[in-house]
Design a protein around this motif. Structure first.
Motif, PDB file in Angstrom:
ATOM      1  N   GLY A 146       6.857  33.393  49.889  1.00  0.00           N
ATOM      2  CA  GLY A 146       6.238  33.423  48.711  1.00  0.00           C
ATOM      3  C   GLY A 146       5.764  32.183  48.009  1.00  0.00           C
ATOM      4  N   TYR A 147       5.006  32.095  46.938  1.00  0.00           N
ATOM      5  CA  TYR A 147       4.409  30.895  46.564  1.00  0.00           C
ATOM      6  C   TYR A 147       5.498  30.160  45.608  1.00  0.00           C
ATOM      7  N   VAL A 148       5.759  28.882  45.912  1.00  0.00           N
ATOM      8  CA  VAL A 148       6.579  28.541  44.829  1.00  0.00           C
ATOM      9  C   VAL A 148       5.915  27.375  43.915  1.00  0.00           C
ATOM     10  N   ASN A 149       6.675  27.092  42.819  1.00  0.00           N
ATOM     11  CA  ASN A 149       6.312  25.935  42.180  1.00  0.00           C
ATOM     12  C   ASN A 149       6.785  24.539  42.303  1.00  0.00           C
ATOM     13  N   THR A 155       4.890  20.729  36.141  1.00  0.00           N
ATOM     14  CA  THR A 155       5.140  21.535  37.263  1.00  0.00           C
ATOM     15  C   THR A 155       3.802  21.966  37.797  1.00  0.00           C
ATOM     16  N   MET A 156       3.589  21.816  38.998  1.00  0.00           N
ATOM     17  CA  MET A 156       2.352  22.593  39.495  1.00  0.00           C
ATOM     18  C   MET A 156       2.675  24.073  39.902  1.00  0.00           C
ATOM     19  N   ARG A 157       1.970  24.789  39.513  1.00  0.00           N
ATOM     20  CA  ARG A 157       2.289  26.131  39.712  1.00  0.00           C
ATOM     21  C   ARG A 157       1.692  26.580  41.070  1.00  0.00           C
ATOM     22  N   GLU A 158       2.771  27.285  41.625  1.00  0.00           N
ATOM     23  CA  GLU A 158       2.432  28.170  43.101  1.00  0.00           C
ATOM     24  C   GLU A 158       1.838  27.174  44.115  1.00  0.00           C
ATOM     25  N   ARG A 159       2.172  26.098  44.276  1.00  0.00           N
ATOM     26  CA  ARG A 159       1.299  25.188  44.908  1.00  0.00           C
ATOM     27  C   ARG A 159       1.730  25.145  46.335  1.00  0.00           C
ATOM     28  N   VAL A 215      15.955  22.689  56.138  1.00  0.00           N
ATOM     29  CA  VAL A 215      15.306  21.322  55.641  1.00  0.00           C
ATOM     30  C   VAL A 215      13.751  21.815  55.214  1.00  0.00           C
ATOM     31  N   GLU A 216      13.107  22.304  56.289  1.00  0.00           N
ATOM     32  CA  GLU A 216      11.633  22.662  55.888  1.00  0.00           C
ATOM     33  C   GLU A 216      11.596  23.583  54.741  1.00  0.00           C
ATOM     34  N   SER A 217      12.561  24.424  54.423  1.00  0.00           N
ATOM     35  CA  SER A 217      12.369  25.419  53.276  1.00  0.00           C
ATOM     36  C   SER A 217      12.459  24.652  52.166  1.00  0.00           C
ATOM     37  N   MET A 218      12.984  23.207  52.028  1.00  0.00           N
ATOM     38  CA  MET A 218      13.356  22.620  50.939  1.00  0.00           C
ATOM     39  C   MET A 218      12.311  21.412  50.686  1.00  0.00           C
ATOM     40  N   VAL A 219      11.324  21.040  51.726  1.00  0.00           N
ATOM     41  CA  VAL A 219      10.510  20.124  51.588  1.00  0.00           C
ATOM     42  C   VAL A 219       9.046  20.315  51.471  1.00  0.00           C
ATOM     43  N   MET A 220       8.118  19.601  50.981  1.00  0.00           N
ATOM     44  CA  MET A 220       6.826  19.883  50.836  1.00  0.00           C
ATOM     45  C   MET A 220       6.055  20.139  52.103  1.00  0.00           C
ATOM     46  N   VAL A 231       8.910  18.020  44.244  1.00  0.00           N
ATOM     47  CA  VAL A 231      10.071  18.617  44.557  1.00  0.00           C
ATOM     48  C   VAL A 231       9.870  19.829  44.286  1.00  0.00           C
ATOM     49  N   CYS A 232      10.348  20.882  45.271  1.00  0.00           N
ATOM     50  CA  CYS A 232      10.093  22.504  44.987  1.00  0.00           C
ATOM     51  C   CYS A 232      11.062  22.753  43.815  1.00  0.00           C
ATOM     52  N   GLU A 233      10.499  23.843  43.165  1.00  0.00           N
ATOM     53  CA  GLU A 233      11.261  24.013  42.044  1.00  0.00           C
ATOM     54  C   GLU A 233      12.747  24.737  42.268  1.00  0.00           C
TER      55      GLU A 233
END
Ligand SMILES: CC(C)(COP(=O)(O)OP(=O)(O)OC[C@H]1O[C@@H](n2cnc3c(N)ncnc32)[C@H](O)[C@@H]1OP(=O)(O)O)[C@@H](O)C(=O)NCCC(=O)NCCS
Length: 171
Positions: free
Chosen positions: A158-161, A148-152, A30-35, A127-129
């Motif tokens: 790694g950094y994700v959009n 899209t907010m880049r590498e936020r 779950v944590e890998s998918m949420v903000m 939402v994570c890309e």
């Protein structure tokens, strides 16, 4: 007042929901998918958090109930009554209750409540890309991707959009 959907019931959080909330906050999938992110949360910390959350008119937190069981949470946060906006969040116990339409019904039900009862005008979701399921969920519920907010965020090494979705009340 409980908020009734076609498949889910959205109700207030009870102290007895502590274990579900603990499972959700500590679930790496779950944590890998949420903000958000957190250090591991103990049962005691979760209990103290439950004592603190109430009386905030700018945040609506509900338990998602289906099959007579608490299966997740949904939140409207940053409720801004002047501008009529709020952010929406959802997370569920995936292994047992994912992919059964409960997420879609929760979002549609909460939207209806936000627009008809709270008289909000726009609802947004971050939402994570890489979160394909969530992107489908919000698109299916009528949300539009605004950009899209880049590498936020830093997730999974790694950094994700992060994508901004929103829906406007057309009524
Ligand atoms: C996002 C989440 C709430 C979706 O809930 P859900 O009840 O599983 O979603 P639904 O069953 O309503 O399905 C929504 C869409 O995703 C698809 N989907 C759901 N689970 C899927 C899976 N495991 N594999 C592939 N597609 C899946 C569904 O098919 C549906 O799309 P479609 O109607 O176009 O086919 C849930 O996956 C979750 O809690 N994820 C972890 C937390 C999270 O990502 N929160 C959102 C942060 S923005």
């Amino acid at each position: 007042m409980n908020i009734v959907g076609e498949k889910v019931l959205l109700r207030a959080i009870e102290y007895t929901d502590k274990d579900v909330l603990l499972n959700l906050i500590n679930d790496p999938n779950v944590e890998s998918m949420v903000m958000g992110w957190s250090f591991p949360v103990s049962s005691d910390q979760q209990a103290k958090w439950l004592e603190r959350i109430n009386e905030d008119k700018n945040t609506l937190r509900v338990i998602i109930e289906a099959e007579h069981t608490a299966i997740g949470t949904a939140v409207l946060s940053n409720i801004d009554y002047k501008n009529g906006s709020a952010e929406i969040h959802i997370k569920m116990l995936l292994e047992k209750y994912g992919n059964k339409g409960y997420g879609t019904d929760t979002i549609k039900t909460l939207l209806k409540y936000a627009f008809s009862e709270l008289r909000l005008h726009s609802i947004y979701a971050l939402v994570c890309e890489h979160n394909d399921i969530s992107r489908r969920l919000f698109a299916n519920c009528g949300f539009v991707c605004e950009g899209t907010m880049r590498e936020r965020l830093f997730k999974n090494g790694g950094y994700v959009n992060v994508m901004m979705y929103s829906i406007i009340n057309q009524a």
